[in-house]
Motif scaffolding. Sequence first.
Motif, PDB file in Angstrom:
ATOM      1  N   ARG A  24       0.849  -1.187   0.000  1.00 29.01           N
ATOM      2  CA  ARG A  24       0.000   0.000   0.000  1.00 29.01           C
ATOM      3  C   ARG A  24       0.887   1.240   0.000  1.00 29.01           C
ATOM      4  O   ARG A  24       1.879   1.306   0.732  1.00 29.01           O
ATOM      5  N   PRO A  25       0.534   2.253  -0.809  1.00 30.65           N
ATOM      6  CA  PRO A  25       1.312   3.493  -0.761  1.00 30.65           C
ATOM      7  C   PRO A  25       1.140   4.158   0.598  1.00 30.65           C
ATOM      8  O   PRO A  25       0.144   3.950   1.290  1.00 30.65           O
ATOM      9  N   ILE A  26       2.125   4.935   0.981  1.00 37.17           N
ATOM     10  CA  ILE A  26       2.091   5.636   2.266  1.00 37.17           C
ATOM     11  C   ILE A  26       1.805   7.113   2.018  1.00 37.17           C
ATOM     12  O   ILE A  26       2.512   7.764   1.252  1.00 37.17           O
ATOM     13  N   GLY A  27       0.762   7.610   2.646  1.00 38.89           N
ATOM     14  CA  GLY A  27       0.481   9.044   2.617  1.00 38.89           C
ATOM     15  C   GLY A  27       1.193   9.683   3.795  1.00 38.89           C
ATOM     16  O   GLY A  27       0.796   9.481   4.938  1.00 38.89           O
ATOM     17  N   TRP A  28       2.252  10.408   3.513  1.00 38.66           N
ATOM     18  CA  TRP A  28       3.021  11.073   4.570  1.00 38.66           C
ATOM     19  C   TRP A  28       2.477  12.487   4.667  1.00 38.66           C
ATOM     20  O   TRP A  28       2.855  13.364   3.897  1.00 38.66           O
ATOM     21  N   ILE A  29       1.559  12.699   5.586  1.00 36.89           N
ATOM     22  CA  ILE A  29       0.707  13.886   5.606  1.00 36.89           C
ATOM     23  C   ILE A  29       1.252  14.956   6.544  1.00 36.89           C
ATOM     24  O   ILE A  29       1.469  14.702   7.732  1.00 36.89           O
ATOM     25  N   SER A  30       1.446  16.155   5.994  1.00 32.64           N
ATOM     26  CA  SER A  30       1.839  17.291   6.835  1.00 32.64           C
ATOM     27  C   SER A  30       0.708  18.305   6.872  1.00 32.64           C
ATOM     28  O   SER A  30      -0.010  18.506   5.890  1.00 32.64           O
ATOM     29  N   SER A  31       0.556  18.917   8.047  1.00 31.56           N
ATOM     30  CA  SER A  31      -0.514  19.892   8.267  1.00 31.56           C
ATOM     31  C   SER A  31      -0.064  20.873   9.338  1.00 31.56           C
ATOM     32  O   SER A  31       1.011  20.730   9.916  1.00 31.56           O
ATOM     33  N   LEU A  32      -0.884  21.868   9.584  1.00 38.17           N
ATOM     34  CA  LEU A  32      -0.629  22.849  10.646  1.00 38.17           C
ATOM     35  C   LEU A  32      -1.800  22.862  11.606  1.00 38.17           C
ATOM     36  O   LEU A  32      -2.952  22.722  11.182  1.00 38.17           O
ATOM     37  N   PHE A  46      -3.977   4.963   2.130  1.00 39.25           N
ATOM     38  CA  PHE A  46      -3.853   6.198   1.362  1.00 39.25           C
ATOM     39  C   PHE A  46      -3.806   5.869  -0.122  1.00 39.25           C
ATOM     40  O   PHE A  46      -3.240   4.850  -0.523  1.00 39.25           O
ATOM     41  N   ASN A  47      -4.386   6.758  -0.946  1.00 37.18           N
ATOM     42  CA  ASN A  47      -4.263   6.570  -2.386  1.00 37.18           C
ATOM     43  C   ASN A  47      -4.810   7.768  -3.147  1.00 37.18           C
ATOM     44  O   ASN A  47      -5.517   8.605  -2.581  1.00 37.18           O
ATOM     45  N   LEU A  48      -4.454   7.816  -4.449  1.00 39.38           N
ATOM     46  CA  LEU A  48      -5.084   8.732  -5.399  1.00 39.38           C
ATOM     47  C   LEU A  48      -6.381   8.064  -5.819  1.00 39.38           C
ATOM     48  O   LEU A  48      -6.379   6.918  -6.279  1.00 39.38           O
ATOM     49  N   LEU A  49      -7.491   8.760  -5.636  1.00 40.20           N
ATOM     50  CA  LEU A  49      -8.799   8.148  -5.866  1.00 40.20           C
ATOM     51  C   LEU A  49      -9.427   8.549  -7.185  1.00 40.20           C
ATOM     52  O   LEU A  49     -10.311   7.852  -7.684  1.00 40.20           O
ATOM     53  N   SER A  50      -9.021   9.689  -7.737  1.00 42.03           N
ATOM     54  CA  SER A  50      -9.556  10.127  -9.021  1.00 42.03           C
ATOM     55  C   SER A  50      -8.652  11.202  -9.600  1.00 42.03           C
ATOM     56  O   SER A  50      -7.779  11.733  -8.914  1.00 42.03           O
ATOM     57  N   THR A  51      -8.886  11.511 -10.882  1.00 43.44           N
ATOM     58  CA  THR A  51      -8.217  12.638 -11.540  1.00 43.44           C
ATOM     59  C   THR A  51      -9.300  13.514 -12.159  1.00 43.44           C
ATOM     60  O   THR A  51     -10.415  13.063 -12.414  1.00 43.44           O
ATOM     61  N   ASN A  52      -8.967  14.752 -12.414  1.00 43.31           N
ATOM     62  CA  ASN A  52      -9.915  15.700 -13.051  1.00 43.31           C
ATOM     63  C   ASN A  52     -11.267  15.789 -12.355  1.00 43.31           C
ATOM     64  O   ASN A  52     -12.274  15.445 -12.944  1.00 43.31           O
ATOM     65  N   SER A  60      -8.053   6.699   8.851  1.00 40.38           N
ATOM     66  CA  SER A  60      -7.425   6.451  10.140  1.00 40.38           C
ATOM     67  C   SER A  60      -8.471   5.979  11.139  1.00 40.38           C
ATOM     68  O   SER A  60      -9.614   6.422  11.104  1.00 40.38           O
ATOM     69  N   ALA A  61      -8.031   5.105  12.045  1.00 38.79           N
ATOM     70  CA  ALA A  61      -8.887   4.693  13.151  1.00 38.79           C
ATOM     71  C   ALA A  61      -8.781   5.750  14.236  1.00 38.79           C
ATOM     72  O   ALA A  61      -7.686   6.083  14.654  1.00 38.79           O
ATOM     73  N   THR A  62      -9.886   6.271  14.660  1.00 38.19           N
ATOM     74  CA  THR A  62      -9.993   7.378  15.619  1.00 38.19           C
ATOM     75  C   THR A  62      -9.445   8.674  15.011  1.00 38.19           C
ATOM     76  O   THR A  62      -8.626   8.647  14.099  1.00 38.19           O
ATOM     77  N   GLN A  63      -9.924   9.776  15.507  1.00 42.07           N
ATOM     78  CA  GLN A  63      -9.492  11.072  14.986  1.00 42.07           C
ATOM     79  C   GLN A  63      -8.120  11.420  15.557  1.00 42.07           C
ATOM     80  O   GLN A  63      -7.939  11.512  16.760  1.00 42.07           O
ATOM     81  N   LYS A  64      -7.165  11.620  14.676  1.00 39.09           N
ATOM     82  CA  LYS A  64      -5.808  11.959  15.088  1.00 39.09           C
ATOM     83  C   LYS A  64      -5.533  13.425  14.767  1.00 39.09           C
ATOM     84  O   LYS A  64      -6.362  14.127  14.185  1.00 39.09           O
ATOM     85  N   ASP A  65      -4.341  13.892  15.149  1.00 35.83           N
ATOM     86  CA  ASP A  65      -3.991  15.302  14.963  1.00 35.83           C
ATOM     87  C   ASP A  65      -4.112  15.743  13.507  1.00 35.83           C
ATOM     88  O   ASP A  65      -4.594  16.836  13.222  1.00 35.83           O
TER      89      ASP A  65
END
Length: 197
Positions: A24-32, A46-52, A60-65
Amino acid sequence: MYFETASNDHGLPHDPLKALIAPRPIGWISSLDANGIPNLAPYSFFNLLSTNPAIVGFSSATQKDSQRNIELTGEFVCNFASVDLIDKINTTSKHVAANVNEFELAGLTEAKSHIIKAPRVLEARAHLECEYVKTVELPNDDNGIVWSLVLGKVLAVHIDDRFIKEGLVDTLAMEPLTRMGYMDYGVLGGMETRERP
């Protein structure tokens, strides 16, 4: 072997399902967060689900940061997870207080994004700047664990020019790090090409 997921009575020490849906691809997610403190975490669902439009999603299981930050600020970055960064990626999976900057924890460099405020991982080989679309709460089996699918629209793409060859992205050369089951990571070992009929 046969087992039904409702009872999960496979008799093995760990659930084998994640080892079957792999790599499975890894979504390495950054946020503020609301105070401008960066958050960085890997998601193996994680994945690309559509284009255009281009839509990515992670769950994720449970709401994380990450989810809280994204729903609050309306943006995030998907940073390309590569084999050379495995230890730093693994470090950012550590459960720490919300006010801990995982960039600093893992010894990574924050890079400014072009369209959004959330930072990119400078060391990553590609980045997707994303605008939050919505969160979809997934069905649960009354076990108290709520899984959420966070969707984002890709607004901008960064690709390290070293990996563009003859007009194509050389994904194999980028050495994507993938997630297997248990504590295992995967590395792409080759590629085969077929023209569509």
